[in-house]
Motif scaffolding. Sequence first.
Motif, PDB file in Angstrom:
ATOM      1  N   ASN A  63       0.864  -1.179   0.000  1.00 31.50           N
ATOM      2  CA  ASN A  63       0.000   0.000   0.000  1.00 31.50           C
ATOM      3  C   ASN A  63       0.899   1.226   0.000  1.00 31.50           C
ATOM      4  O   ASN A  63       1.747   1.375   0.893  1.00 31.50           O
ATOM      5  CB  ASN A  63      -0.919   0.020   1.224  1.00 31.50           C
ATOM      6  CG  ASN A  63      -1.972  -1.058   1.155  1.00 31.50           C
ATOM      7  OD1 ASN A  63      -2.969  -0.916   0.461  1.00 31.50           O
ATOM      8  ND2 ASN A  63      -1.748  -2.158   1.873  1.00 31.50           N
ATOM      9  N   GLY A  64       0.712   2.091  -0.977  1.00 29.32           N
ATOM     10  CA  GLY A  64       1.614   3.223  -1.095  1.00 29.32           C
ATOM     11  C   GLY A  64       0.937   4.522  -1.480  1.00 29.32           C
ATOM     12  O   GLY A  64      -0.109   4.533  -2.140  1.00 29.32           O
ATOM     13  N   LYS A  65       1.556   5.601  -1.058  1.00 32.97           N
ATOM     14  CA  LYS A  65       1.120   6.942  -1.430  1.00 32.97           C
ATOM     15  C   LYS A  65       2.307   7.660  -2.052  1.00 32.97           C
ATOM     16  O   LYS A  65       3.397   7.680  -1.470  1.00 32.97           O
ATOM     17  CB  LYS A  65       0.595   7.700  -0.205  1.00 32.97           C
ATOM     18  CG  LYS A  65      -0.020   9.044  -0.549  1.00 32.97           C
ATOM     19  CD  LYS A  65      -0.656   9.693   0.670  1.00 32.97           C
ATOM     20  CE  LYS A  65      -1.340  11.002   0.286  1.00 32.97           C
ATOM     21  NZ  LYS A  65      -1.988  11.655   1.460  1.00 32.97           N
ATOM     22  N   SER A 110       7.622   8.762  -1.651  1.00 33.03           N
ATOM     23  CA  SER A 110       6.598   7.731  -1.486  1.00 33.03           C
ATOM     24  C   SER A 110       6.668   7.132  -0.081  1.00 33.03           C
ATOM     25  O   SER A 110       7.751   7.020   0.507  1.00 33.03           O
ATOM     26  CB  SER A 110       6.766   6.622  -2.532  1.00 33.03           C
ATOM     27  OG  SER A 110       8.016   5.974  -2.366  1.00 33.03           O
ATOM     28  N   ALA A 111       5.512   6.783   0.430  1.00 35.68           N
ATOM     29  CA  ALA A 111       5.408   6.074   1.705  1.00 35.68           C
ATOM     30  C   ALA A 111       4.754   4.727   1.414  1.00 35.68           C
ATOM     31  O   ALA A 111       3.587   4.661   1.033  1.00 35.68           O
ATOM     32  CB  ALA A 111       4.584   6.874   2.703  1.00 35.68           C
ATOM     33  N   LEU A 112       5.527   3.661   1.566  1.00 33.30           N
ATOM     34  CA  LEU A 112       5.075   2.320   1.197  1.00 33.30           C
ATOM     35  C   LEU A 112       4.981   1.438   2.429  1.00 33.30           C
ATOM     36  O   LEU A 112       5.944   1.319   3.205  1.00 33.30           O
ATOM     37  CB  LEU A 112       6.043   1.687   0.189  1.00 33.30           C
ATOM     38  CG  LEU A 112       6.332   2.493  -1.088  1.00 33.30           C
ATOM     39  CD1 LEU A 112       7.434   1.811  -1.901  1.00 33.30           C
ATOM     40  CD2 LEU A 112       5.076   2.651  -1.925  1.00 33.30           C
ATOM     41  N   ASN A 113       3.833   0.810   2.624  1.00 28.09           N
ATOM     42  CA  ASN A 113       3.646  -0.189   3.677  1.00 28.09           C
ATOM     43  C   ASN A 113       3.620  -1.562   3.010  1.00 28.09           C
ATOM     44  O   ASN A 113       2.700  -1.870   2.247  1.00 28.09           O
ATOM     45  CB  ASN A 113       2.350   0.062   4.441  1.00 28.09           C
ATOM     46  CG  ASN A 113       2.393   1.361   5.232  1.00 28.09           C
ATOM     47  OD1 ASN A 113       3.334   1.586   5.991  1.00 28.09           O
ATOM     48  ND2 ASN A 113       1.399   2.205   5.056  1.00 28.09           N
ATOM     49  N   GLN A 158       7.925  -0.645   6.749  1.00 28.33           N
ATOM     50  CA  GLN A 158       7.550   0.598   6.075  1.00 28.33           C
ATOM     51  C   GLN A 158       8.774   1.153   5.369  1.00 28.33           C
ATOM     52  O   GLN A 158       9.864   1.190   5.919  1.00 28.33           O
ATOM     53  CB  GLN A 158       6.999   1.618   7.067  1.00 28.33           C
ATOM     54  CG  GLN A 158       6.526   2.907   6.388  1.00 28.33           C
ATOM     55  CD  GLN A 158       5.716   3.793   7.322  1.00 28.33           C
ATOM     56  OE1 GLN A 158       5.184   3.327   8.325  1.00 28.33           O
ATOM     57  NE2 GLN A 158       5.627   5.074   6.983  1.00 28.33           N
ATOM     58  N   LEU A 159       8.553   1.599   4.149  1.00 31.59           N
ATOM     59  CA  LEU A 159       9.646   2.112   3.332  1.00 31.59           C
ATOM     60  C   LEU A 159       9.277   3.502   2.834  1.00 31.59           C
ATOM     61  O   LEU A 159       8.338   3.661   2.045  1.00 31.59           O
ATOM     62  CB  LEU A 159       9.897   1.165   2.151  1.00 31.59           C
ATOM     63  CG  LEU A 159      11.006   1.526   1.171  1.00 31.59           C
ATOM     64  CD1 LEU A 159      12.356   1.602   1.886  1.00 31.59           C
ATOM     65  CD2 LEU A 159      11.079   0.501   0.041  1.00 31.59           C
ATOM     66  N   ASN A 160      10.005   4.503   3.324  1.00 28.65           N
ATOM     67  CA  ASN A 160       9.842   5.873   2.832  1.00 28.65           C
ATOM     68  C   ASN A 160      10.929   6.118   1.799  1.00 28.65           C
ATOM     69  O   ASN A 160      12.119   6.151   2.123  1.00 28.65           O
ATOM     70  CB  ASN A 160       9.947   6.876   3.981  1.00 28.65           C
ATOM     71  CG  ASN A 160       8.823   6.718   4.988  1.00 28.65           C
ATOM     72  OD1 ASN A 160       7.688   6.409   4.611  1.00 28.65           O
ATOM     73  ND2 ASN A 160       9.118   6.899   6.260  1.00 28.65           N
ATOM     74  N   SER A 183       2.603 -15.338  -3.811  1.00 30.53           N
ATOM     75  CA  SER A 183       1.679 -16.265  -4.462  1.00 30.53           C
ATOM     76  C   SER A 183       0.426 -15.498  -4.870  1.00 30.53           C
ATOM     77  O   SER A 183      -0.165 -15.747  -5.913  1.00 30.53           O
ATOM     78  CB  SER A 183       1.327 -17.404  -3.513  1.00 30.53           C
ATOM     79  OG  SER A 183       0.399 -18.273  -4.101  1.00 30.53           O
ATOM     80  N   THR A 184       0.063 -14.545  -4.025  1.00 37.34           N
ATOM     81  CA  THR A 184      -0.931 -13.533  -4.368  1.00 37.34           C
ATOM     82  C   THR A 184      -0.344 -12.172  -4.009  1.00 37.34           C
ATOM     83  O   THR A 184       0.013 -11.949  -2.846  1.00 37.34           O
ATOM     84  CB  THR A 184      -2.249 -13.737  -3.610  1.00 37.34           C
ATOM     85  OG1 THR A 184      -2.792 -15.024  -3.931  1.00 37.34           O
ATOM     86  CG2 THR A 184      -3.254 -12.658  -3.976  1.00 37.34           C
ATOM     87  N   THR A 185      -0.216 -11.311  -4.981  1.00 37.27           N
ATOM     88  CA  THR A 185       0.356  -9.981  -4.757  1.00 37.27           C
ATOM     89  C   THR A 185      -0.708  -8.926  -5.021  1.00 37.27           C
ATOM     90  O   THR A 185      -1.349  -8.932  -6.075  1.00 37.27           O
ATOM     91  CB  THR A 185       1.559  -9.729  -5.682  1.00 37.27           C
ATOM     92  OG1 THR A 185       2.553 -10.725  -5.455  1.00 37.27           O
ATOM     93  CG2 THR A 185       2.154  -8.352  -5.428  1.00 37.27           C
ATOM     94  N   GLU A 186      -0.894  -8.046  -4.069  1.00 41.02           N
ATOM     95  CA  GLU A 186      -1.835  -6.943  -4.221  1.00 41.02           C
ATOM     96  C   GLU A 186      -1.086  -5.625  -4.016  1.00 41.02           C
ATOM     97  O   GLU A 186      -0.389  -5.458  -3.011  1.00 41.02           O
ATOM     98  CB  GLU A 186      -2.998  -7.057  -3.235  1.00 41.02           C
ATOM     99  CG  GLU A 186      -3.879  -8.276  -3.489  1.00 41.02           C
ATOM    100  CD  GLU A 186      -5.072  -8.322  -2.551  1.00 41.02           C
ATOM    101  OE1 GLU A 186      -5.184  -7.411  -1.711  1.00 41.02           O
ATOM    102  OE2 GLU A 186      -5.876  -9.265  -2.671  1.00 41.02           O
ATOM    103  N   VAL A 187      -1.241  -4.719  -4.973  1.00 39.42           N
ATOM    104  CA  VAL A 187      -0.586  -3.412  -4.915  1.00 39.42           C
ATOM    105  C   VAL A 187      -1.653  -2.341  -5.025  1.00 39.42           C
ATOM    106  O   VAL A 187      -2.464  -2.358  -5.964  1.00 39.42           O
ATOM    107  CB  VAL A 187       0.449  -3.243  -6.054  1.00 39.42           C
ATOM    108  CG1 VAL A 187       1.108  -1.866  -5.974  1.00 39.42           C
ATOM    109  CG2 VAL A 187       1.505  -4.344  -5.987  1.00 39.42           C
TER     110      VAL A 187
END
Length: 451
Positions: free
Chosen positions: A109-111, A129-132, A217-219, A233-237
């Motif tokens: 999940n990212g902004k 970007s702020a990525l969870n 969390q990756l900023n 196996s299941t990737t959701e972005v």
Amino acid sequence: MNNQQSTVEKVNGWVKNSVGLKLITITILMLLLLIPASMIKSIISERENMNQSVLNEVSQKWAGKQQINGPVLCIPLVYEYAIEDEKADTKIITKTKHLYLLPEQLSINGKIEPEKLKRGIYEVVVYRSALNISGNYKLNLKLDTEGLKEIKYDKAFLTVGISDLRGIEDEIVMNWGKQKLNIQPGSKLSDMISSGVSIDLPNIKDQIDQSIDFSFQLNLQGSQNLSFIPLGSTTEVDLQSSWSSPSFNGNFIPDNREVSDSGFTANWKVLQLNRNYPQTWVNKNMYKAMQYSALGVDLIMPLDDYQKSMRSAKYAAMTIALIFLIFFLVEILNGRKIHPFQYALVGLALCLFYILLISISEHSNFNIAYLISASLTSLMILLYAKSVFKSNKFTGVLSATVLGIYGFLFVTLQLADYALLMGSIGLALILGITMYFTRNINWYKLNMETE
């Protein structure tokens, strides 16, 4: 002597009054004017290349395109093989292999917050970007046990690929189960992930056949592009941003997306069946297959000024031809003689429009630059034509034509997706109008007489 003057006068009269020769002369002038038009295109390309070099320079200092790849779990395996040498002696060879495991679930999940930086007169789009990133591993090991001596559970590690490490803004803490683990710089899987960070895991022997959750969390800051490798196996972005001109790229397009003036939202769902590599493997390099499955978004300028200027310059030949056509028809219908030098001055004025457009647009809004350039060029041509035509009627026709051309060109530049359609319809209308106004001219009996 009188005979010589008579011959010269006849030749001069033929040159002056011959419709065919005038058409040939106008055609040659048009072809010659394509030379400065071509030079203008070269200038636009040069300025665009300078803009691109500034973009690359800013990206080098800020951070470049970013791709997130991982996490990938790696467990060393020790195998022993008995081999006989030439003397029939048995030797034991020890070989270390690596087991690679991918997440069962991977959620991102990212902004994305875009920023515009300026270097001189040039503008560059970058982003923060702020990525969870979260998911889980199911540590179900299916191994070739022949020759397997040891599984080094205490040497297992995770690697997360980050293409430009300069973009990391804050410390990263990996939540592994109920533990918080520190992250070390550098990739331990350089063959598959050239740039990234690594996490040494605690002994995972007791976690085998269990499901382990992870999150971090990756900023991250970058420029132009943000992409991901769907390793789960299941990737959701899920991404959202205030940027209103995204370009979704990669091997997967979003399942759902909304783009408006206030920004965009997009989400992807990718299954392992959608990509050409497994969830676990031993000692294989999956770099190419992983890269092929990438998905992401470009933050692009809607249609930058250089692209618009180049597209407008491609209509230079049509613009010159139409204005010359009006001047020629004035000669035919009004009997007013127009010298080739006057044609040339008008053609150069038309070429000047494109230089004004590119130079002014570098310092202001493109639409304002277009209005100023078109107004100056039109005013110059119309004032000159009024003194040449000596007729308000034909000056009015030329005014309508010039304004129509620049208006048509402006609309065409704005409707990038419909440019070809607009262009073809416009040319058809122009041809139809020309055929209508010249339908009663008898070109074989036409005799241009001097005033």
